[in-house]
Design an enzyme around this catalytic site. Structure first.
Site, PDB file in Angstrom:
ATOM      1  N   ASP A  80       0.775  -0.967  -0.003  1.00 40.85           N
ATOM      2  CA  ASP A  80       0.129   0.231  -0.601  1.00 40.85           C
ATOM      3  C   ASP A  80       0.818   1.213   0.001  1.00 40.85           C
ATOM      4  OD1 ASP A  80      -1.861  -1.845   0.837  1.00 40.85           O
ATOM      5  OD2 ASP A  80      -3.186  -1.015   2.088  1.00 40.85           O
ATOM      6  N   ASP A  95     -15.846  -3.597   0.145  1.00 43.04           N
ATOM      7  CA  ASP A  95     -15.320  -2.632   1.584  1.00 43.04           C
ATOM      8  C   ASP A  95     -15.816  -2.687   2.495  1.00 43.04           C
ATOM      9  OD1 ASP A  95     -12.864  -2.715   0.173  1.00 43.04           O
ATOM     10  OD2 ASP A  95     -12.856  -1.077  -0.623  1.00 43.04           O
TER      11      ASP A  95
HETATM   12  O1  LIG Z   1      -7.977  -0.703  -1.539  1.00 40.02           O
HETATM   13  C1  LIG Z   1      -8.001   0.523  -1.162  1.00 40.02           C
HETATM   14  O2  LIG Z   1      -8.437   0.615  -1.883  1.00 40.02           O
HETATM   15  C2  LIG Z   1      -7.925   0.924  -0.090  1.00 40.02           C
HETATM   16  C3  LIG Z   1      -8.278   1.946  -0.162  1.00 40.02           C
HETATM   17  C4  LIG Z   1      -8.264   2.736   1.287  1.00 40.02           C
HETATM   18  C5  LIG Z   1      -8.015   2.254   2.572  1.00 40.02           C
HETATM   19  C6  LIG Z   1      -7.120   1.493   2.661  1.00 40.02           C
HETATM   20  C7  LIG Z   1      -7.180   0.594   1.314  1.00 40.02           C
HETATM   21  N1  LIG Z   1      -6.952  -1.010   0.906  1.00 40.02           N
HETATM   22  C8  LIG Z   1      -5.473  -1.653   2.453  1.00 40.02           C
HETATM   23  C9  LIG Z   1      -6.040  -3.080   1.177  1.00 40.02           C
HETATM   24  O3  LIG Z   1      -5.866  -3.487  -0.016  1.00 40.02           O
HETATM   25  C10 LIG Z   1      -4.593  -3.792   2.486  1.00 40.02           C
HETATM   26  O4  LIG Z   1      -3.462  -3.625   1.912  1.00 40.02           O
HETATM   27  C11 LIG Z   1      -5.007  -4.964   2.496  1.00 40.02           C
HETATM   28  O5  LIG Z   1      -6.980  -5.368   2.792  1.00 40.02           O
HETATM   29  C12 LIG Z   1      -4.334  -5.487   3.843  1.00 40.02           C
HETATM   30  O6  LIG Z   1      -4.822  -5.647   5.242  1.00 40.02           O
HETATM   31  P1  LIG Z   1      -3.921  -5.986   6.480  1.00 40.02           P
HETATM   32  O7  LIG Z   1      -3.726  -8.010   5.946  1.00 40.02           O
HETATM   33  O8  LIG Z   1      -4.774  -6.198   7.541  1.00 40.02           O
HETATM   34  O9  LIG Z   1      -3.376  -5.464   6.749  1.00 40.02           O
END
Ligand SMILES: O=C(O)c1ccccc1NCC(=O)[C@H](O)[C@H](O)COP(=O)(O)O
Length: 241
Positions: free
Chosen positions: A11, A130
């Protein structure tokens, strides 16, 4: 155990690889160079990279050039997410050579455009569902965007190929995935589901893998890898089938 695809996450916020808590802007922990992180996951054997432009998702600018550089440096498949909401941002995303893109906000705010690009691009388009409870969130997860199951039914009827399902309450918290939510979404659609948010342990990944027969295809892992809860090699081994 059936094989589960793993998608390590990078990210990007303000040029850095970060993880947020509950996806909240301002909760960043920084993990350095996005390119170094992506190359590390590739070297460890990943078949996919989940690459997110958080600035584009939040509307605080974008990391378009850096995202293109990272995607272009990958020999593995890339799933691109964050701020893909119109023809220009979709064209820029697809031009990186990524295997697929995740649409989020657009699926809530401009459903006609999303139906059009699903028809044009088929399984290069996934939709990120989401949620908080069963309410969808858009604009970087800051605004309510309707009911999960109503939106899922509409997207299914439009031929959406795949869903990336995130429980925002779990995201970035290392509190374990929301297995109930994943089961409920799988029961509501025949399309594959990628689980996202909350993975904390190899047992969490095994629990998600137990849902492959229900329709879960993959799991995104972010914080747990950066926090070194386990290595990507161990995770790939745990879900290799
Ligand atoms: O994916 C998006 O567009 C997004 C927008 C705003 C906030 C977060 C977003 N994505 C987050 C992710 O895709 C994380 O990488 C993913 O959920 C991993 O989560 P974790 O394993 O709990 O760190």
């Amino acid at each position: 155990m059936p094989k589960l695809e793993l998608l390590p996450a990078v990210d990007v916020r303000d040029g850095q690889a970060v993880r947020l808590v509950h996806g909240e802007s301002g909760s960043e922990t920084s993990y350095g160079s996005p390119l170094e992180a992506a190359l590390a996951w590739q070297r460890a054997g990943a078949e996919w990279l989940h690459l997110v432009d958080l600035d584009a998702a939040f509307g605080t600018g974008d990391n378009r050039a850096l995202i293109a550089e990272v995607a272009g440096a990958m020999d593995i498949k890339v799933e691109l997410s964050g701020g893909i909401r119109d023809d220009a941002s979709l064209a820029a995303a697809l031009a990186t050579g990524c295997r697929r893109v995740n649409l989020g906000t657009a699926a809530l705010e401009t459903p006609e455009w999303v139906a059009k690009v699903i028809a044009e691009h088929g399984d290069q388009i996934a939709v990120g569902l989401d949620v908080r409870g069963t309410t969808l969130r858009g604009r970087g997860w800051t605004r309510d965007g309707g009911d999960l199951y109503e939106t899922l039914a509409r997207l299914d009827s439009e031929g959406c190929a795949r869903y990336v399902v995130t429980d925002i309450a779990k995201d970035g918290t290392l509190q374990g995935p929301n297995l109930e939510l994943l089961k409920n979404v799988c029961a509501a659609t025949d399309k594959p589901v990628v689980a996202s948010g909350g993975v904390s342990s190899l047992d969490d990944l095994r629990a998600i893998a137990s849902l492959v027969p229900d329709g879960v295809e993959g799991a995104i892992v972010g914080k747990a890898l950066y926090a070194k809860a386990f290595t990507l090699e161990e995770a790939l081994q745990a879900v290799s089938g």
